[in-house]
Design an enzyme around this catalytic site. Structure first.
Site, mmCIF file in Angstrom:
data_model
loop_
_atom_site.group_PDB
_atom_site.id
_atom_site.type_symbol
_atom_site.label_atom_id
_atom_site.label_comp_id
_atom_site.label_asym_id
_atom_site.label_seq_id
_atom_site.Cartn_x
_atom_site.Cartn_y
_atom_site.Cartn_z
ATOM 1 N N MET A 54 -65.239 37.749 127.784
ATOM 2 C CA MET A 54 -65.321 39.061 127.164
ATOM 3 C C MET A 54 -66.009 40.114 128.033
ATOM 4 O O MET A 54 -66.051 41.284 127.659
ATOM 5 C CB MET A 54 -66.023 38.973 125.807
ATOM 6 C CG MET A 54 -67.450 38.449 125.833
ATOM 7 S SD MET A 54 -68.747 39.703 126.164
ATOM 8 C CE MET A 54 -68.573 40.771 124.732
ATOM 9 N N TYR A 55 -66.537 39.750 129.186
ATOM 10 C CA TYR A 55 -67.124 40.744 130.079
ATOM 11 C C TYR A 55 -66.001 41.603 130.659
ATOM 12 O O TYR A 55 -65.243 41.169 131.524
ATOM 13 C CB TYR A 55 -67.903 40.094 131.221
ATOM 14 C CG TYR A 55 -69.114 39.290 130.803
ATOM 15 C CD1 TYR A 55 -69.714 39.463 129.557
ATOM 16 C CD2 TYR A 55 -69.667 38.351 131.663
ATOM 17 C CE1 TYR A 55 -70.824 38.733 129.180
ATOM 18 C CE2 TYR A 55 -70.786 37.613 131.300
ATOM 19 C CZ TYR A 55 -71.359 37.800 130.059
ATOM 20 O OH TYR A 55 -72.458 37.067 129.692
#
Length: 339
Positions: A54-55
């Site tokens: 999710m970065y």
């Protein structure tokens, strides 16, 4: 650089590890800059690189993959899954359906055929431990992951996960990744004693407290850090809690100066001094930030310095308890309490 055994795995990892959250949109770090940071980190002896799906919605993984190309075998590569990857309700959590799918996505973005450590980014109350552990065990047996761990789990969920693995004859979580710093010491109360009990490796995130301990946040100076732009409420000095943090930072800076250390060296040396901690994750946006953090690689704090720290921030205390990420859901949602 010091090396330590990751839990009971036998894998040796550096006491400082490279976190890649700032690669890409979050830290406004370009691929060229990210590659230079990875190069410098590896040259300094760092051998663990940690990222997450999710970065930047996959951007960090892609940048890490390009940066480590040709050097995969020298790196302990870690990533995470579980946080939302878009609006689709099943593109998150720790169900078998999602973990199997998302690991393939992560491997594609990273350009590798396996990761060394696959971590559940947050505890998923909608999914049973048996469901998650059985999926992770199958992925491990398939050779797509070597080990798996948890991230920011409450202590009781860490215990539950260990029990479930034993009860259902599945592989177990071998690491935990909690938030821990001079200003956030709550994990000393329950989490670190539990991880020590089960022989788990511990990879600490935010050891510089989102920049509060970087040296850039001091009295009488404007706060211009990128994290302050992203999360202004956490640095609003009109709020009493933030003023308390600033007061503590000033006193800690005095301890560091008297010991002949930078505040960064004090902060990183403090968390890595705990016997339950394996590595501290540093997340630089620039080479200069990385160099300042690498200066703490061989920092050893004396008992007098540790005592001085304890006098400023009481052991087991969080100065910003409202920023915790492992609060039981029933404390956040009144419908889960007596409603």
């Amino acid at each position: 650089m010091q090396y330590r055994t990751l839990g009971r795995t036998g894998v040796q990892v550096s006491a400082l590890a490279l976190g890649a959250m700032n690669f890409g949109a979050i830290g406004r770090t370009t691929q060229e800059e990210a590659t230079a940071i990875v190069d410098a980190a590896l040259d300094a002896g760092i051998n663990l690189v940690d990222t997450a799906d999710m970065y930047g919605q996959g951007e960090s993984e892609e940048m890490v993959g390009k940066a480590i190309a040709g050097r995969r075998e020298d790196i302990v590569l870690a990533t995470k899954a579980g946080m939302p990857m878009g609006d689709e309700p099943n593109h998150r959590g720790s169900s078998r359906r999602w973990l199997v799918t998302e690991l393939e996505n992560s491997l594609r973005r990273l350009g590798v055929d396996h990761v060394d450590l696959y971590q559940i980014h947050r505890w998923d109350p909608a999914t049973s431990d048996e469901e998650t552990l059985s999926a992770l065990t199958d992925l491990q047996r398939a050779g797509k992951i070597r080990y798996f761990g948890s991230s920011t789990f409450p202590a009781y969920r860490i215990v539950q996960g260990q029990w479930a693995a034993r009860e259902h004859h599945l592989s177990r979580y071998v690491t935990e990744q909690p938030s821990y710093s001079l200003l956030q010491r709550g994990v000393e109360t329950h989490v670190l004693p539990v991880t020590e009990e089960y022989g788990m490796g511990v990879l600490v995130w935010s050891p510089l407290a989102s920049g509060w301990l970087s040296g850039a946040v001091r009295k009488g100076r404007p706060i211009t850090t990128s994290r302050a732009e992203l999360l202004p409420d956490r640095f609003d000095l009109s709020l009493p809690g933030n003023q308390t943090r600033l007061d503590a930072v000033e006193r800690l800076a005095g301890v560091a100066e008297e010991a002949g250390l930078t505040l960064i060296q004090l902060a990183l040396g403090f968390v890595t001094a705990h016997p339950g901690v394996t590595s501290a994750l540093v997340g630089p946006r620039t080479l200069d930030q990385l160099r300042a953090q690498l200066a703490a690689a061989d920092t050893v704090l004396s008992a007098d310095v540790l005592d001085a720290v304890d006098a400023i921030v009481t052991p087991g205390t969080d100065l910003a308890a409202h920023e915790k990420y492992d609060t039981p859901p029933a404390l956040l949602d009144p419908t889960l309490r007596r409603r």
